[in-house]
Motif scaffolding. Structure first.
Motif, short mmCIF file in Angstrom:
data_model
loop_
_atom_site.label_atom_id
_atom_site.label_comp_id
_atom_site.label_asym_id
_atom_site.label_seq_id
_atom_site.Cartn_x
_atom_site.Cartn_y
_atom_site.Cartn_z
N MET A 155 0.78 -19.16 13.93
CA MET A 155 0.38 -19.31 14.73
C MET A 155 0.98 -20.36 16.21
N ILE A 156 0.09 -21.59 15.40
CA ILE A 156 0.12 -22.90 15.27
C ILE A 156 1.40 -22.57 16.00
N GLU A 157 2.66 -23.01 15.49
CA GLU A 157 3.96 -23.42 14.73
C GLU A 157 5.11 -22.44 16.45
N ALA A 158 4.39 -20.51 16.14
CA ALA A 158 4.59 -20.18 17.44
C ALA A 158 4.20 -20.86 18.37
N ILE A 159 3.06 -21.36 18.57
CA ILE A 159 2.85 -21.86 19.89
C ILE A 159 3.00 -23.22 20.34
N ASN A 160 3.09 -24.06 19.53
CA ASN A 160 3.96 -25.08 19.84
C ASN A 160 5.53 -24.78 20.72
N GLY A 161 6.40 -23.82 20.07
CA GLY A 161 7.73 -24.19 19.86
C GLY A 161 7.68 -23.26 21.36
N GLY A 162 6.61 -22.46 21.73
CA GLY A 162 6.48 -21.73 22.50
C GLY A 162 7.59 -20.51 22.48
N THR A 163 7.38 -19.56 21.01
CA THR A 163 8.22 -18.94 20.42
C THR A 163 7.51 -16.88 20.97
N ILE A 164 6.82 -16.95 21.75
CA ILE A 164 5.68 -15.75 21.26
C ILE A 164 6.27 -15.16 22.67
N PRO A 165 6.72 -13.84 22.55
CA PRO A 165 7.43 -13.03 24.04
C PRO A 165 6.32 -13.14 25.31
N ASN A 166 6.47 -12.92 26.02
CA ASN A 166 5.96 -13.06 27.72
C ASN A 166 5.11 -13.61 28.43
N GLN A 167 3.85 -13.42 28.61
CA GLN A 167 2.68 -14.45 28.84
C GLN A 167 2.78 -15.71 27.84
N TYR A 168 3.43 -15.53 26.83
CA TYR A 168 2.69 -16.61 25.28
C TYR A 168 3.78 -17.82 26.25
N SER A 169 4.24 -17.73 26.64
CA SER A 169 6.25 -18.25 25.82
C SER A 169 6.24 -19.93 26.72
N GLU A 170 5.31 -20.38 27.11
CA GLU A 170 4.85 -21.43 27.51
C GLU A 170 4.61 -22.62 26.30
N PRO A 171 4.74 -23.43 25.98
CA PRO A 171 4.32 -24.04 24.49
C PRO A 171 3.13 -24.60 24.95
#
Length: 438
Positions: free
Chosen positions: A69-85
């Motif tokens: 999750m850290i990698e995905a949050i930092n990279g902005g790779t989570i879909p939809n409303q969580y896509s901002e890094p």
């Protein structure tokens, strides 16, 4: 298990092990995260079992989910409303600490004072949370408990929280839903027994389950209550007591290695053939044990997590990303870690940054979507989450080497959690007044 697509189905047919995730978040006392603002990072301490008997089934998988999750949050790779890094643009800088310590409070203090973390995410054991919650309030450190389940945290220990949050529902939900599931599937419940660990988690779980059964089945009798030490590992005497009394239903909130040991030892002596066994945390063992898990076992996941999670784009992303990284599917501790981090991310976006007090105000009463559905900080003045949950019955198909949960029943959050301002046991003993199970 129910699958999202053929690729996930193939994973489920071949998976025999799993990893989990866990977390707690804490902000440095009396600060507004000046270091994080200057460096555009937010330093987060993660506390989970990295050694000992709880590491394999719970703690290390918790760390795995945190890393994903850290990698995905930092990279902005989570879909939809969580896509901002990031957390409102602040990149997460993690520090990991082993929960398997006899100096949990000192470890917590070191994270805040020596490591100068802006947040800490962690704690699996209810015993850990009972020690940490008052310390977080005393140090004025924003602390998000991601897993530990005892209702005591906000009902008895920190009754007016400011800095402490829990982003997963507490154990009352698990045990009320377990009793309702028995009623729903028409299970004989004339006699019940419990085998639970002798500390807050086990005691509270059995209290709430037995009280719920008493409401739903007034003529039911408790024939034996077994409370071995946590991490005991050997349950010969307790299994003998359960076999002697032959209850219709056996309830257990055992988790991790204790649960797996009980399943293997109890199955070898026929407990699962003589009684219906309810495992409120059993979902973590489904893939690890495979055919060693007896058919007919009633399985919970401390929420609608893992194989009990509904289909969604976020859930599909999480399962696939987790398997791609770790070679196994996420179970409920993984889901709860992801849930905690997405709650913090949502609060940071609402607050416009990681200022401690602004984040606290944003997180209190917040609602957000996790991989297993919506989460609402509805209790303890907005500091305790509620969520729906589900139970199912285990089946193993030897021909396909796959496990399945059948007869799955979902319960909405307002059905299985107490209303705001009402203690759990009072709500149960009062006949679940105000519950909405439609």
């Amino acid at each position: 298990m129910t699958t999202r697509n053929s690729r996930i189905g193939a994973i489920l047919r071949t998976s025999t092990a799993f990893t989990l995730a866990v977390g707690v978040s804490v902000f440095a006392p009396g600060t507004t995260s000046v270091v994080a603002q200057e460096a555009e990072t937010v330093k987060v301490g993660f506390v989970t079992f990295l050694s000992g008997g709880a590491a394999g089934p719970f703690g290390v998988p918790a760390r795995n989910a945190a890393e994903l999750m850290i990698e995905a949050i930092n990279g902005g790779t989570i879909p939809n409303q969580y896509s901002e890094p990031g957390f409102a643009g602040f990149m997460i800088d993690p520090v990991f600490v082993d929960e398997n310590s006899k100096q949990k409070t000192a470890d917590f203090q070191r994270l805040v004072q020596r490591d100068e973390v802006d947040m800490v995410v962690g704690y699996i054991s209810s015993g850990s949370c009972k020690a940490i919650a008052p310390e977080a309030e005393a140090l004025e450190v924003l602390t998000v408990l991601f897993d530990c389940g005892t209702p005591q945290i906000f009902e008895e220990i920190v009754t007016e929280p400011r800095y402490t949050f829990r982003t997963g529902a507490h154990a009352t939900m698990d045990n009320v839903a377990a009793a309702l599931y028995l009623e729903h599937i028409g299970k004989d419940t004339n006699s019940i027994a419990g085998i639970n660990q002798n500390y807050a988690w086990g005691q509270d779980s059995w209290r709430d389950f037995s009280a719920s059964v008493a409401q739903l089945y007034p003529d039911s009798n408790v024939v034996t209550e077994q409370f071995p030490k946590i991490y005991a590992g050997q349950y010969g005497a307790e299994v003998s007591a359960l076999l002697t009394n032959t209850p219709d239903v056996i309830h257990s909130s055992f988790w991790g290695g204790d649960m797996e040991a009980f399943i293997i030892q109890g199955a070898g002596r026929g407990i699962f053939e003589r009684s219906s066994v309810v495992l409120t945390t059993g979902e973590t063992a489904v893939h690890r044990l495979g055919p060693q898990m007896p058919d007919g076992t009633i399985i919970g996941a401390r929420g609608p997590h893992g194989e009990l999670a509904a289909e969604s784009e976020l859930n599909t992303w999480f399962r696939e990303a987790y398997f791609d990284r770790f070679g196994t599917l996420p179970t409920y501790p993984s889901y709860k870690m992801a849930q905690a981090l997405l709650g913090l991310k949502s609060a940071a976006e609402l607050a416009g940054g990681v200022d401690r007090d602004a984040l606290i105000d944003a997180l209190a009463g917040l609602e957000w979507e996790g991989p297993s559905g919506m989460v609402s900080m509805a209790l303890a003045n907005g500091h305790q989450a509620i969520q729906g949950t589900a139970y199912g019955t285990y089946r193993y198909d030897a021909d396909t080497n796959s496990a399945t949960l059948v007869d799955v029943v979902h319960f909405n959050a307002e059905c299985v959690n107490p209303p705001a301002g009402v203690n759990s046991i009072d709500w149960i003993n009062g006949g679940f007044e105000g519950a909405n199970c439609e």
